[in-house]
Design a protein around this motif. Structure first.
Motif, mmCIF file in Angstrom:
data_model
loop_
_atom_site.group_PDB
_atom_site.id
_atom_site.type_symbol
_atom_site.label_atom_id
_atom_site.label_comp_id
_atom_site.label_asym_id
_atom_site.label_seq_id
_atom_site.Cartn_x
_atom_site.Cartn_y
_atom_site.Cartn_z
ATOM 1 N N ASP A 155 -10.319 7.575 64.022
ATOM 2 C CA ASP A 155 -10.556 6.512 63.041
ATOM 3 C C ASP A 155 -9.305 5.643 62.962
ATOM 4 O O ASP A 155 -8.196 6.129 63.160
ATOM 5 N N ASP A 156 -9.481 4.352 62.665
ATOM 6 C CA ASP A 156 -8.308 3.470 62.559
ATOM 7 C C ASP A 156 -7.808 3.361 61.118
ATOM 8 O O ASP A 156 -6.868 2.611 60.865
ATOM 9 N N GLN A 157 -8.446 4.072 60.195
ATOM 10 C CA GLN A 157 -8.005 4.024 58.797
ATOM 11 C C GLN A 157 -7.325 5.342 58.415
ATOM 12 O O GLN A 157 -7.944 6.416 58.496
ATOM 13 N N ASP B 78 -15.478 0.202 64.213
ATOM 14 C CA ASP B 78 -14.635 -0.987 64.061
ATOM 15 C C ASP B 78 -13.161 -0.593 64.006
ATOM 16 O O ASP B 78 -12.750 0.225 63.181
ATOM 17 N N GLY B 79 -12.393 -1.186 64.892
ATOM 18 C CA GLY B 79 -10.973 -0.844 64.980
ATOM 19 C C GLY B 79 -10.694 0.221 66.015
ATOM 20 O O GLY B 79 -9.555 0.397 66.439
ATOM 21 N N ASP C 36 -15.186 6.486 64.827
ATOM 22 C CA ASP C 36 -15.345 5.276 64.036
ATOM 23 C C ASP C 36 -15.544 4.122 65.023
ATOM 24 O O ASP C 36 -15.126 4.213 66.182
HETATM 25 MG MG LIG Z 1 -12.633 1.396 61.315
#
Ligand SMILES: [Mg+2]
Length: 234
Positions: free
Chosen positions: A137-139, A10-11, A8
């Motif tokens: 992933d950051d989610q 963003d983040g 991923d």
């Molecule tokens: Mg993200």
């Protein structure tokens, strides 16, 4: 066969929250960097998004959390024969496509010729379609989706190390936790040693020293240094 990895953006690679906060600083009358986008009221957030969408190539303006680690990822990818896919659900802005903006940004951080998939649908579906071994992933929900809908393992990028609730929730689901990209790459290197074609640490070390040989010619690390590209017809 090398590991197949999904990152991923963003983040994980790009500091989207700070950029979004900065994009609407004058909408809420505070200095850039002093607010997280998560704290913004819905009305300001919508106005910020409208502004972002009108800003040419806004996705190229973000800062990397750990710029040196993106170049490290490229080096590891080439040496270990990983196949890396960058995954994003970014909305379009004025200027180039999200894919070109994102490729441009990743390459400017030192990862050449990045494969960027702009997929608005489920992360689990794309992890399955691309036969990924691991997704970072950051989610939390995206990690759950990946492990539920594909054979991929998931690493949750939890930069907020004080978020014990999410940490515990992820751990209970068999999702790995990392707080930096450097840590994620350390984990992936260990995974590569465990499951890769190489038989162990010694063989792996040998591979580093014999990356390019007569029997195993590889392309230059920086493809842009080889020769000028032809100019596209206008
Ligand atoms: Mg993200």
């Amino acid at each position: 066969m090398g590991l197949r990895l999904g990152f991923d953006i963003d983040g994980v690679l790009a500091d989207f929250q700070t950029a979004l906060g900065s994009a609407c600083q004058d909408l809420i009358g505070i200095e850039a960097g002093l607010v997280s986008a998560r704290d913004l009221p819905t009305v300001e957030l919508k106005r910020a998004w409208r502004r972002i969408i009108r800003t040419p190539n806004w996705w190229t303006t973000l800062s990397a959390y750990e710029p040196d680690q993106i170049a490290r990822l490229y080096d590891l990818t080439r040496r270990n024969r990983w196949e890396v896919f960058f995954l994003t659900k970014r909305p379009p802005t004025v200027g180039d496509t999200v894919q070109v903006q994102t490729q441009w940004w990743i390459e400017s951080q030192g990862f050449y010729l990045p494969s960027v998939a702009t997929v608005p649908s489920s992360r689990g579906e794309i992890a399955q379609a691309l036969r990924l071994d691991l997704v970072v992933d950051d989610q939390f929900v995206e990690c759950v989706d990946c492990i539920g809908s594909s054979a991929a393992k998931a690493l949750l990028m939890l930069r907020d190390t004080a978020d014990q609730a999410t940490h515990d929730q992820a751990t209970s689901q068999g999702i790995g936790i990392v707080s930096t990209l450097a840590e994620a790459l350390d984990v992936i290197e260990q995974l590569d040693t465990l499951v890769g074609s190489k038989s162990g640490a010694l063989a792996r070390l040998k591979n580093w020293f014999s990356f390019a040989t007569e029997d195993n010619p590889v392309l230059p690390m920086n493809p842009r240094e080889t020769r000028p590209l032809p100019t596209p017809r206008s």
